[in-house]
Design a protein around this motif. Structure first.
Motif, PDB file in Angstrom:
ATOM      1  N   ARG A 113      13.712   7.185  -2.912  1.00 52.67           N
ATOM      2  CA  ARG A 113      14.833   6.360  -3.374  1.00 52.67           C
ATOM      3  C   ARG A 113      14.630   4.887  -3.004  1.00 52.67           C
ATOM      4  O   ARG A 113      14.956   3.992  -3.793  1.00 52.67           O
ATOM      5  CB  ARG A 113      16.135   6.883  -2.778  1.00 52.67           C
ATOM      6  CG  ARG A 113      16.571   8.247  -3.293  1.00 52.67           C
ATOM      7  CD  ARG A 113      17.986   8.559  -2.857  1.00 52.67           C
ATOM      8  NE  ARG A 113      18.360   9.918  -3.164  1.00 52.67           N
ATOM      9  CZ  ARG A 113      18.344  10.912  -2.287  1.00 52.67           C
ATOM     10  NH1 ARG A 113      17.962  10.684  -1.026  1.00 52.67           N
ATOM     11  NH2 ARG A 113      18.697  12.138  -2.626  1.00 52.67           N
ATOM     12  N   ALA A 114      14.117   4.636  -1.785  1.00 52.07           N
ATOM     13  CA  ALA A 114      13.871   3.255  -1.372  1.00 52.07           C
ATOM     14  C   ALA A 114      12.829   2.597  -2.277  1.00 52.07           C
ATOM     15  O   ALA A 114      12.967   1.420  -2.657  1.00 52.07           O
ATOM     16  CB  ALA A 114      13.410   3.227   0.081  1.00 52.07           C
ATOM     17  N   LYS A 115      11.797   3.334  -2.632  1.00 50.12           N
ATOM     18  CA  LYS A 115      10.759   2.818  -3.528  1.00 50.12           C
ATOM     19  C   LYS A 115      11.334   2.513  -4.905  1.00 50.12           C
ATOM     20  O   LYS A 115      11.016   1.478  -5.518  1.00 50.12           O
ATOM     21  CB  LYS A 115       9.625   3.832  -3.628  1.00 50.12           C
ATOM     22  CG  LYS A 115       8.442   3.365  -4.446  1.00 50.12           C
ATOM     23  CD  LYS A 115       7.330   4.404  -4.439  1.00 50.12           C
ATOM     24  CE  LYS A 115       6.140   3.940  -5.280  1.00 50.12           C
ATOM     25  NZ  LYS A 115       5.044   4.949  -5.291  1.00 50.12           N
ATOM     26  N   GLU A 116      12.217   3.399  -5.405  1.00 53.71           N
ATOM     27  CA  GLU A 116      12.827   3.172  -6.719  1.00 53.71           C
ATOM     28  C   GLU A 116      13.744   1.950  -6.695  1.00 53.71           C
ATOM     29  O   GLU A 116      13.797   1.191  -7.668  1.00 53.71           O
ATOM     30  CB  GLU A 116      13.603   4.434  -7.140  1.00 53.71           C
ATOM     31  CG  GLU A 116      12.721   5.616  -7.482  1.00 53.71           C
ATOM     32  CD  GLU A 116      13.521   6.884  -7.706  1.00 53.71           C
ATOM     33  OE1 GLU A 116      14.760   6.848  -7.480  1.00 53.71           O
ATOM     34  OE2 GLU A 116      12.924   7.906  -8.090  1.00 53.71           O
ATOM     35  N   ARG A 117      14.469   1.750  -5.572  1.00 56.73           N
ATOM     36  CA  ARG A 117      15.326   0.575  -5.467  1.00 56.73           C
ATOM     37  C   ARG A 117      14.510  -0.715  -5.451  1.00 56.73           C
ATOM     38  O   ARG A 117      14.879  -1.718  -6.084  1.00 56.73           O
ATOM     39  CB  ARG A 117      16.198   0.670  -4.211  1.00 56.73           C
ATOM     40  CG  ARG A 117      17.382   1.611  -4.337  1.00 56.73           C
ATOM     41  CD  ARG A 117      18.388   1.372  -3.221  1.00 56.73           C
ATOM     42  NE  ARG A 117      17.813   1.604  -1.900  1.00 56.73           N
ATOM     43  CZ  ARG A 117      17.841   2.772  -1.268  1.00 56.73           C
ATOM     44  NH1 ARG A 117      18.404   3.814  -1.859  1.00 56.73           N
ATOM     45  NH2 ARG A 117      17.303   2.901  -0.071  1.00 56.73           N
TER      46      ARG A 117
ATOM     47  N   GLU B  11      11.552  -1.178  -6.773  1.00 59.00           N
ATOM     48  CA  GLU B  11      11.016  -1.388  -8.118  1.00 59.00           C
ATOM     49  C   GLU B  11      12.098  -1.926  -9.055  1.00 59.00           C
ATOM     50  O   GLU B  11      11.833  -2.828  -9.877  1.00 59.00           O
ATOM     51  CB  GLU B  11      10.454  -0.069  -8.649  1.00 59.00           C
ATOM     52  CG  GLU B  11       9.840  -0.143 -10.034  1.00 59.00           C
ATOM     53  CD  GLU B  11       8.603  -1.018 -10.071  1.00 59.00           C
ATOM     54  OE1 GLU B  11       8.244  -1.479 -11.181  1.00 59.00           O
ATOM     55  OE2 GLU B  11       8.000  -1.260  -8.995  1.00 59.00           O
ATOM     56  N   ALA B  12      13.317  -1.418  -8.919  1.00 60.46           N
ATOM     57  CA  ALA B  12      14.416  -1.917  -9.748  1.00 60.46           C
ATOM     58  C   ALA B  12      14.732  -3.371  -9.407  1.00 60.46           C
ATOM     59  O   ALA B  12      14.988  -4.186 -10.299  1.00 60.46           O
ATOM     60  CB  ALA B  12      15.646  -1.037  -9.551  1.00 60.46           C
ATOM     61  N   ASP B  13      14.699  -3.702  -8.109  1.00 60.29           N
ATOM     62  CA  ASP B  13      14.946  -5.092  -7.714  1.00 60.29           C
ATOM     63  C   ASP B  13      13.857  -6.017  -8.240  1.00 60.29           C
ATOM     64  O   ASP B  13      14.117  -7.165  -8.650  1.00 60.29           O
ATOM     65  CB  ASP B  13      15.030  -5.180  -6.181  1.00 60.29           C
ATOM     66  CG  ASP B  13      16.263  -4.516  -5.614  1.00 60.29           C
ATOM     67  OD1 ASP B  13      17.205  -4.276  -6.419  1.00 60.29           O
ATOM     68  OD2 ASP B  13      16.295  -4.205  -4.420  1.00 60.29           O
ATOM     69  N   ARG B  14      12.601  -5.556  -8.208  1.00 59.15           N
ATOM     70  CA  ARG B  14      11.485  -6.369  -8.705  1.00 59.15           C
ATOM     71  C   ARG B  14      11.647  -6.665 -10.204  1.00 59.15           C
ATOM     72  O   ARG B  14      11.466  -7.815 -10.657  1.00 59.15           O
ATOM     73  CB  ARG B  14      10.166  -5.668  -8.448  1.00 59.15           C
ATOM     74  CG  ARG B  14       8.938  -6.503  -8.797  1.00 59.15           C
ATOM     75  CD  ARG B  14       7.684  -5.658  -8.729  1.00 59.15           C
ATOM     76  NE  ARG B  14       7.688  -4.619  -9.745  1.00 59.15           N
ATOM     77  CZ  ARG B  14       7.377  -4.813 -11.039  1.00 59.15           C
ATOM     78  NH1 ARG B  14       7.078  -6.041 -11.459  1.00 59.15           N
ATOM     79  NH2 ARG B  14       7.399  -3.835 -11.889  1.00 59.15           N
ATOM     80  N   LYS B  15      12.025  -5.628 -10.963  1.00 58.45           N
ATOM     81  CA  LYS B  15      12.210  -5.818 -12.406  1.00 58.45           C
ATOM     82  C   LYS B  15      13.383  -6.750 -12.699  1.00 58.45           C
ATOM     83  O   LYS B  15      13.338  -7.560 -13.607  1.00 58.45           O
ATOM     84  CB  LYS B  15      12.437  -4.454 -13.070  1.00 58.45           C
ATOM     85  CG  LYS B  15      11.190  -3.571 -13.116  1.00 58.45           C
ATOM     86  CD  LYS B  15      11.477  -2.272 -13.829  1.00 58.45           C
ATOM     87  CE  LYS B  15      10.227  -1.402 -13.899  1.00 58.45           C
ATOM     88  NZ  LYS B  15      10.485  -0.099 -14.595  1.00 58.45           N
ATOM     89  N   ARG B  16      14.461  -6.618 -11.868  1.00 57.42           N
ATOM     90  CA  ARG B  16      15.614  -7.452 -12.074  1.00 57.42           C
ATOM     91  C   ARG B  16      15.286  -8.926 -11.748  1.00 57.42           C
ATOM     92  O   ARG B  16      15.706  -9.855 -12.440  1.00 57.42           O
ATOM     93  CB  ARG B  16      16.789  -6.962 -11.229  1.00 57.42           C
ATOM     94  CG  ARG B  16      18.112  -7.611 -11.569  1.00 57.42           C
ATOM     95  CD  ARG B  16      19.303  -6.800 -11.071  1.00 57.42           C
ATOM     96  NE  ARG B  16      19.131  -6.309  -9.718  1.00 57.42           N
ATOM     97  CZ  ARG B  16      18.943  -5.029  -9.386  1.00 57.42           C
ATOM     98  NH1 ARG B  16      18.900  -4.117 -10.354  1.00 57.42           N
ATOM     99  NH2 ARG B  16      18.814  -4.646  -8.134  1.00 57.42           N
ATOM    100  N   ALA B  17      14.462  -9.146 -10.710  1.00 60.78           N
ATOM    101  CA  ALA B  17      14.055 -10.498 -10.345  1.00 60.78           C
ATOM    102  C   ALA B  17      13.150 -11.120 -11.415  1.00 60.78           C
ATOM    103  O   ALA B  17      13.226 -12.315 -11.702  1.00 60.78           O
ATOM    104  CB  ALA B  17      13.344 -10.497  -8.988  1.00 60.78           C
ATOM    105  N   ALA B  18      12.268 -10.291 -11.996  1.00 59.76           N
ATOM    106  CA  ALA B  18      11.380 -10.805 -13.056  1.00 59.76           C
ATOM    107  C   ALA B  18      12.193 -11.180 -14.292  1.00 59.76           C
ATOM    108  O   ALA B  18      11.829 -12.118 -14.998  1.00 59.76           O
ATOM    109  CB  ALA B  18      10.327  -9.750 -13.393  1.00 59.76           C
TER     110      ALA B  18
END
Length: 309
Positions: free
Chosen positions: A296-300, A302-309
Motif C-alpha cells: 500500500r505504501a508503494k502504491e501511495r 506511485e500515485a503521489d509521483r503521478k499526481r506531481a508529474a
C-alpha cells in the motif's frame, strides 16, 4: 398490522392454541431471571427475606445468605428501604401447528418487607418460524419511547414488523425445557443456542446449509462467527472444508478469515493446504500484514509521483 399473507393468517389462527405458563415455568422464571434480596436493618440487624417475608436477626456481614424459611439464596443489603421492584424478560421455546414458537414474557415483581412476593407474568411477543425458515413477529403494540420494555400491555396480539427490540428480547433467559419441530431437530438443533441469538440461529439452520454443517460438526465458535460477523463465508467455505478434511484445528477463526482475505488480496491460492493451514497462524498473519502495508505504501508513493508529474 392486519394479517395479509397465508402464513400470517395461519399464525393468527394458531395463536389461540398456545397454553398459558405452567406453575413450574413461573417458579423457574422467578428463581432465575430476577435478583433476590435480604434487607437488613443497619441498626437492629434484623434481616427480612424479600421473597417470603420471613424475618430473623443476623450479625453476619457476608455478601450472600440463605433464608432459614424458604432456603432461597439472597443478596444481603443493609438498607432502611422497605420496597423493591424487579423486572426481567425470559423466553419459552415451544411448537404449535408445525411452527417453532419462541414466546417472550416479562416478569414483574413488587417486593415489600414482611410480605410474600407475588410476581406478575405478561406475554409481550412471539416469534413464529415455519419449516422453510420464514419468521414472523406476533406481538402487542409498542409505545413511543426508547426503553426496550415500552409496550402497551392492554393491546391485542397482532402481526408486527420485526426489529432489533424483538431480537434483543428473544435473546434473554431461556426456559430449559422445550419442544422443537422435526425440521430443526433434523438439522442439528437440540435446544442449546451457544451464545447466538436464538431466532437468527433457527432461521439460518433452516435456510443455510453452512450453518447446518457447522452445527452438526460441533464447531460452535466458527458457527457464531459465521452468523455474527460481516465476513462473506461463501468465499471461504471451500477453504474451511479442506482444512477440516486435513484435521487442521483453527485456533482463532476471526484471525484465520482475515489471513485468508490477505492471501486472496495477494493473489495466492486460498485452496492450497500448505497456505491455509499454517503451523503458526499469528506469525503468518503478521507477515502478510507487513507485506500488504509495504504494498500500500508503494502504491501511495506511485500515485503521489503521478499526481506531481
Amino acid at each position: 398490522m392486519l394479517a395479509r399473507t397465508k402464513n400470517q393468517k395461519n399464525i393468527m389462527a394458531s395463536g389461540g392454541y398456545l397454553r398459558p405458563l405452567t406453575a413450574k415455568q413461573k417458579e423457574w422464571a422467578f428463581r432465575n431471571s430476577v435478583e433476590h434480596f435480604a434487607y437488613r436493618h443497619p441498626k437492629s440487624h434484623k434481616c427480612t427475606c424479600m421473597d417470603c417475608g420471613h424475618q430473623w436477626k443476623s450479625d453476619r456481614t457476608a455478601e450472600h445468605c440463605h433464608c432459614p424459611n424458604c432456603k432461597a439464596r439472597l443478596k444481603m443489603v443493609d438498607t432502611y428501604a422497605r420496597i423493591n421492584k424487579q423486572k426481567a424478560c425470559f423466553n419459552v421455546l415451544t411448537t404449535c401447528n408445525g411452527y417453532q414458537v419462541l414466546r417472550i414474557f416479562f416478569i414483574i415483581v413488587r417486593l415489600r418487607k414482611g410480605l410474600k412476593a407475588n410476581p406478575a407474568y405478561i406475554e409481550v411477543g412471539q416469534y413464529w418460524i415455519n419449516a422453510k425458515g420464514k419468521a414472523e413477529v406476533r406481538s402487542i403494540r409498542r409505545t413511543m419511547g426508547y426503553y426496550i420494555d415500552s409496550f402497551a400491555f392492554g393491546s391485542a396480539m397482532e402481526i408486527r414488523n420485526d426489529d432489533n427490540v424483538y431480537r434483543q428480547l428473544a435473546d434473554q433467559w431461556m426456559y430449559p425445557r422445550y419442544s422443537i419441530i422435526p425440521e430443526l431437530r433434523r438439522n442439528g438443533f437440540k435446544g442449546e443456542c451457544h451464545n447466538i441469538n436464538p431466532v437468527k440461529l433457527m432461521v439460518s439452520l433452516l435456510t443455510n446449509p453452512i450453518t447446518e454443517t457447522l452445527m452438526k460438526l460441533g464447531d460452535y465458535e466458527t458457527l457464531r462467527h459465521s452468523l455474527e460477523s460481516h465476513v462473506d463465508w461463501g468465499r471461504y467455505w471451500n477453504s474451511y472444508k479442506i482444512a477440516n478434511r486435513h484435521g487442521y484445528k483453527i485456533g482463532n477463526i476471526s484471525l484465520w478469515c482475515d489471513y485468508l482475505s490477505m492471501l486472496d488480496r495477494s493473489g495466492k491460492d486460498i485452496h492450497s493446504p500448505s497456505l491455509i493451514m499454517p503451523k503458526d497462524l499469528k506469525a503468518e498473519h503478521d507477515k502478510y500484514v507487513e507485506k500488504l502495508n509495504r504494498q500500500r505504501a508503494k502504491e501511495r508513493m506511485e500515485a503521489d509521483r503521478k499526481r506531481a508529474a
